[in-house]
Design a protein around this motif. Structure first.
Motif, PDB file in Angstrom:
ATOM      1  N   LEU A   7      30.478  27.996  19.717  1.00  0.00           N
ATOM      2  CA  LEU A   7      30.618  28.962  18.636  1.00  0.00           C
ATOM      3  C   LEU A   7      30.298  30.372  19.114  1.00  0.00           C
ATOM      4  CD1 LEU A   7      31.116  29.364  15.585  1.00  0.00           C
ATOM      5  CD2 LEU A   7      28.663  29.001  15.235  1.00  0.00           C
ATOM      6  N   ASP A   8      29.330  30.508  20.028  1.00  0.00           N
ATOM      7  CA  ASP A   8      28.920  31.827  20.513  1.00  0.00           C
ATOM      8  C   ASP A   8      29.614  32.205  21.813  1.00  0.00           C
ATOM      9  OD1 ASP A   8      27.681  29.868  21.977  1.00  0.00           O
ATOM     10  OD2 ASP A   8      25.718  30.859  22.061  1.00  0.00           O
ATOM     11  N   GLU A   9      30.765  31.627  22.062  1.00  0.00           N
ATOM     12  CA  GLU A   9      31.488  31.878  23.312  1.00  0.00           C
ATOM     13  C   GLU A   9      31.986  33.315  23.388  1.00  0.00           C
ATOM     14  OE1 GLU A   9      35.780  30.422  24.840  1.00  0.00           O
ATOM     15  OE2 GLU A   9      34.324  28.811  24.546  1.00  0.00           O
ATOM     16  N   LEU A  10      31.707  33.980  24.514  1.00  0.00           N
ATOM     17  CA  LEU A  10      32.202  35.327  24.775  1.00  0.00           C
ATOM     18  C   LEU A  10      33.508  35.288  25.570  1.00  0.00           C
ATOM     19  CD1 LEU A  10      28.853  37.048  25.843  1.00  0.00           C
ATOM     20  CD2 LEU A  10      29.968  37.162  23.614  1.00  0.00           C
ATOM     21  N   PHE A  11      33.631  34.278  26.427  1.00  0.00           N
ATOM     22  CA  PHE A  11      34.815  34.135  27.274  1.00  0.00           C
ATOM     23  C   PHE A  11      35.031  32.662  27.565  1.00  0.00           C
ATOM     24  CE2 PHE A  11      36.444  33.352  31.546  1.00  0.00           C
ATOM     25  CZ  PHE A  11      37.666  34.019  31.499  1.00  0.00           C
ATOM     26  N   GLY A  12      36.295  32.264  27.644  1.00  0.00           N
ATOM     27  CA  GLY A  12      36.590  30.882  27.985  1.00  0.00           C
ATOM     28  C   GLY A  12      37.998  30.751  28.531  1.00  0.00           C
ATOM     29  N   THR A  13      38.172  29.859  29.487  1.00  0.00           N
ATOM     30  CA  THR A  13      39.497  29.580  30.023  1.00  0.00           C
ATOM     31  C   THR A  13      39.520  28.141  30.510  1.00  0.00           C
ATOM     32  OG1 THR A  13      41.217  30.320  31.596  1.00  0.00           O
ATOM     33  CG2 THR A  13      38.932  30.343  32.375  1.00  0.00           C
ATOM     34  N   ALA A  14      40.700  27.530  30.510  1.00  0.00           N
ATOM     35  CA  ALA A  14      40.833  26.119  30.877  1.00  0.00           C
ATOM     36  C   ALA A  14      41.936  25.953  31.913  1.00  0.00           C
ATOM     37  CB  ALA A  14      41.130  25.271  29.644  1.00  0.00           C
ATOM     38  N   ARG A  15      41.900  24.817  32.609  1.00  0.00           N
ATOM     39  CA  ARG A  15      42.898  24.487  33.611  1.00  0.00           C
ATOM     40  C   ARG A  15      43.618  23.208  33.193  1.00  0.00           C
ATOM     41  NH1 ARG A  15      42.396  28.923  34.450  1.00  0.00           N
ATOM     42  NH2 ARG A  15      41.530  30.032  36.260  1.00  0.00           N
ATOM     43  N   SER A  16      44.752  22.958  33.832  1.00  0.00           N
ATOM     44  CA  SER A  16      45.573  21.799  33.485  1.00  0.00           C
ATOM     45  C   SER A  16      44.892  20.480  33.827  1.00  0.00           C
ATOM     46  CB  SER A  16      46.925  21.884  34.197  1.00  0.00           C
ATOM     47  OG  SER A  16      46.745  21.950  35.600  1.00  0.00           O
ATOM     48  N   LEU A  77      34.998  46.621  44.159  1.00  0.00           N
ATOM     49  CA  LEU A  77      35.211  46.754  45.603  1.00  0.00           C
ATOM     50  C   LEU A  77      36.195  45.698  46.104  1.00  0.00           C
ATOM     51  CD1 LEU A  77      31.551  47.465  46.823  1.00  0.00           C
ATOM     52  CD2 LEU A  77      33.457  49.089  46.709  1.00  0.00           C
ATOM     53  N   CYS A  78      36.095  44.481  45.566  1.00  0.00           N
ATOM     54  CA  CYS A  78      37.025  43.414  45.962  1.00  0.00           C
ATOM     55  C   CYS A  78      38.451  43.749  45.548  1.00  0.00           C
ATOM     56  CB  CYS A  78      36.598  42.088  45.325  1.00  0.00           C
ATOM     57  SG  CYS A  78      35.074  41.390  45.998  1.00  0.00           S
ATOM     58  N   VAL A  79      38.609  44.269  44.336  1.00  0.00           N
ATOM     59  CA  VAL A  79      39.936  44.657  43.861  1.00  0.00           C
ATOM     60  C   VAL A  79      40.533  45.723  44.768  1.00  0.00           C
ATOM     61  CG1 VAL A  79      41.199  45.769  41.977  1.00  0.00           C
ATOM     62  CG2 VAL A  79      39.463  44.049  41.468  1.00  0.00           C
ATOM     63  N   GLU A  80      39.718  46.711  45.135  1.00  0.00           N
ATOM     64  CA  GLU A  80      40.182  47.778  46.021  1.00  0.00           C
ATOM     65  C   GLU A  80      40.589  47.228  47.380  1.00  0.00           C
ATOM     66  OE1 GLU A  80      38.513  52.013  47.873  1.00  0.00           O
ATOM     67  OE2 GLU A  80      37.400  50.953  46.317  1.00  0.00           O
ATOM     68  N   CYS A 196      34.543  36.072  46.393  1.00  0.00           N
ATOM     69  CA  CYS A 196      35.934  36.500  46.333  1.00  0.00           C
ATOM     70  C   CYS A 196      36.640  36.041  47.608  1.00  0.00           C
ATOM     71  CB  CYS A 196      36.041  38.023  46.203  1.00  0.00           C
ATOM     72  SG  CYS A 196      37.743  38.639  46.311  1.00  0.00           S
ATOM     73  N   ALA A 197      37.656  35.198  47.443  1.00  0.00           N
ATOM     74  CA  ALA A 197      38.509  34.760  48.551  1.00  0.00           C
ATOM     75  C   ALA A 197      39.851  35.460  48.374  1.00  0.00           C
ATOM     76  CB  ALA A 197      38.670  33.244  48.546  1.00  0.00           C
ATOM     77  N   SER A 198      40.025  36.581  49.053  1.00  0.00           N
ATOM     78  CA  SER A 198      41.137  37.491  48.764  1.00  0.00           C
ATOM     79  C   SER A 198      42.515  36.878  48.982  1.00  0.00           C
ATOM     80  CB  SER A 198      40.998  38.761  49.614  1.00  0.00           C
ATOM     81  OG  SER A 198      41.030  38.439  51.002  1.00  0.00           O
ATOM     82  N   THR A 199      42.603  35.807  49.778  1.00  0.00           N
ATOM     83  CA  THR A 199      43.909  35.220  50.071  1.00  0.00           C
ATOM     84  C   THR A 199      44.321  34.141  49.078  1.00  0.00           C
ATOM     85  OG1 THR A 199      42.913  33.587  51.569  1.00  0.00           O
ATOM     86  CG2 THR A 199      43.624  35.685  52.534  1.00  0.00           C
ATOM     87  N   GLU A 200      43.432  33.775  48.158  1.00  0.00           N
ATOM     88  CA  GLU A 200      43.719  32.695  47.223  1.00  0.00           C
ATOM     89  C   GLU A 200      44.429  33.227  45.971  1.00  0.00           C
ATOM     90  OE1 GLU A 200      43.253  29.485  47.717  1.00  0.00           O
ATOM     91  OE2 GLU A 200      42.355  29.818  49.686  1.00  0.00           O
ATOM     92  N   LYS A 201      45.186  32.349  45.320  1.00  0.00           N
ATOM     93  CA  LYS A 201      45.875  32.704  44.073  1.00  0.00           C
ATOM     94  C   LYS A 201      44.866  33.018  42.985  1.00  0.00           C
ATOM     95  CE  LYS A 201      49.196  30.919  40.692  1.00  0.00           C
ATOM     96  NZ  LYS A 201      50.037  29.759  40.307  1.00  0.00           N
ATOM     97  N   ASN A 202      43.814  32.220  42.882  1.00  0.00           N
ATOM     98  CA  ASN A 202      42.685  32.475  41.983  1.00  0.00           C
ATOM     99  C   ASN A 202      41.486  32.845  42.852  1.00  0.00           C
ATOM    100  OD1 ASN A 202      44.449  31.609  39.995  1.00  0.00           O
ATOM    101  ND2 ASN A 202      43.499  29.624  39.743  1.00  0.00           N
ATOM    102  N   PRO A 203      41.323  34.121  43.179  1.00  0.00           N
ATOM    103  CA  PRO A 203      40.397  34.509  44.247  1.00  0.00           C
ATOM    104  C   PRO A 203      38.911  34.510  43.898  1.00  0.00           C
ATOM    105  CG  PRO A 203      41.494  36.442  43.371  1.00  0.00           C
ATOM    106  CD  PRO A 203      42.107  35.259  42.681  1.00  0.00           C
ATOM    107  N   GLN A 237      42.610  38.823  36.599  1.00  0.00           N
ATOM    108  CA  GLN A 237      42.642  39.159  35.188  1.00  0.00           C
ATOM    109  C   GLN A 237      41.539  38.429  34.416  1.00  0.00           C
ATOM    110  OE1 GLN A 237      44.337  41.324  33.344  1.00  0.00           O
ATOM    111  NE2 GLN A 237      43.350  40.595  31.465  1.00  0.00           N
ATOM    112  N   GLU A 238      41.366  37.146  34.708  1.00  0.00           N
ATOM    113  CA  GLU A 238      40.343  36.363  34.008  1.00  0.00           C
ATOM    114  C   GLU A 238      38.944  36.859  34.334  1.00  0.00           C
ATOM    115  OE1 GLU A 238      42.454  31.967  33.612  1.00  0.00           O
ATOM    116  OE2 GLU A 238      41.530  32.552  35.518  1.00  0.00           O
ATOM    117  N   PHE A 239      38.678  37.128  35.609  1.00  0.00           N
ATOM    118  CA  PHE A 239      37.341  37.575  35.999  1.00  0.00           C
ATOM    119  C   PHE A 239      37.043  38.946  35.403  1.00  0.00           C
ATOM    120  CE2 PHE A 239      34.037  38.992  39.032  1.00  0.00           C
ATOM    121  CZ  PHE A 239      33.191  37.906  38.940  1.00  0.00           C
TER     122      PHE A 239
END
Length: 281
Positions: A7-16, A77-80, A196-203, A237-239
């Motif tokens: 109920l007090d969730e600020l952020f949430g995401t799920a995977r297949s 810094l990771c995004v940059e 942060c793993a910069s080469t991954e799809k979900n880094p 985007q999620e992070f």
């Protein structure tokens, strides 16, 4: 997995694979008598992360609200860094030894140049090249990887191969900390790491370990009754969304407590001033 959310969730995401990640605040009533009245973000205010896996197991870990600023700064810094890496690849400033990446297996996400910078990298690449060549008829795209390996080998032999870091960037890490366990009379001794793993799809990789201890007479037993580890990877985007919602909550919490805290401060200060001895002339 809506039934597992909070109920007090600020952020949430799920995977297949029926795994989800949630962030919730660890709230408590602000006690002006116990805290400095103007320090309205005390150390006991935390943001809690929960990973729920396919089996329904819940792993939890948390970080201080005061640590959110540093996490956000390292994220930027990771995004940059990743933007510059993509720019170099797009403009063709680097050899295919750096820009071509393995798309499967143990080397997934790495370039041949990165592998050569690892211990025993030459033998690893040679074994990979032999496998690619042997299966080239079945997988024609293997030729691109073979060309990249050859390019990396030439740079290596000529002594012009640049040092490429293959290590993940550490954004946040804590040693063992304690929180109340999910079950009654238990305590969770947890670790939390964000990389942060910069080469991954979900880094952005969130990893946590939970060691659950039974409480006896107010103290945890020496031996854990359960130990669990789990990781969950987020897109940029999620992070970013998770951090933004965390910051928004902390700002709101601060504003909510600032007015009554300042009133309390003024009242207490007036009491001190009224009881103070008159100044010497």
């Amino acid at each position: 997995m809506a039934e597992n959310r909070y109920l007090d969730e600020l952020f949430g995401t799920a995977r297949s694979n029926d795994t989800c990640l949630c962030m919730t605040p660890n709230l408590y009533v602000f006690d002006f008598n116990r805290e400095y009245p103007l320090m309205v973000i005390p150390d006991t205010l935390r943001l809690r992360l929960t990973i729920i896996n396919k089996g329904g197991n819940r792993l939890q870990a948390q970080f201080d609200a005061n640590e959110l600023m540093l996490i956000d700064r390292k994220f930027n810094l990771c995004v940059e860094k990743m933007m510059f890496e993509k720019k170099d690849e797009k403009e063709g400033e680097s050899s295919i030894a750096y820009t071509t990446r393995f798309y499967s297996g143990k080397l997934k996400g790495k370039s041949p140049a990165e592998v050569l910078n690892e211990p025993d990298g030459w033998n690893t690449l040679q074994a990979q090249y032999d496998w690619l060549k042997e299966n080239r008829a079945k997988y024609p795209n293997n030729q691109k990887l073979m060309d990249a390996i050859n390019a990396a080998g030439k740079l290596y032999k000529s002594g012009t191969l640049e040092q490429v870091s293959t290590n993940n960037i550490l954004i946040y890490s804590n040693e063992y900390r304690y929180m109340m366990g999910l079950e009654r009379n238990t305590r969770n001794c947890y670790t939390l790491k964000i990389e942060c793993a910069s080469t991954e799809k979900n880094p952005y990789i969130i990893s946590m370990t939970n060691n659950i201890y039974r409480m006896v007479n107010g103290k945890p037993e020496d031996k854990a009754i359960n130990t669990m580890s789990q990781s969950f990877s987020l897109t940029e985007q999620e992070f970013s969304e998770m951090l933004e919602k965390g910051k928004r909550f902390v700002d709101g919490y601060t504003m909510m407590n600032l007015t009554p805290a300042f009133k309390y401060y003024k009242t207490e200060k007036e009491k001190v001033m009224n009881n103070a001895e008159p100044a010497l002339n």
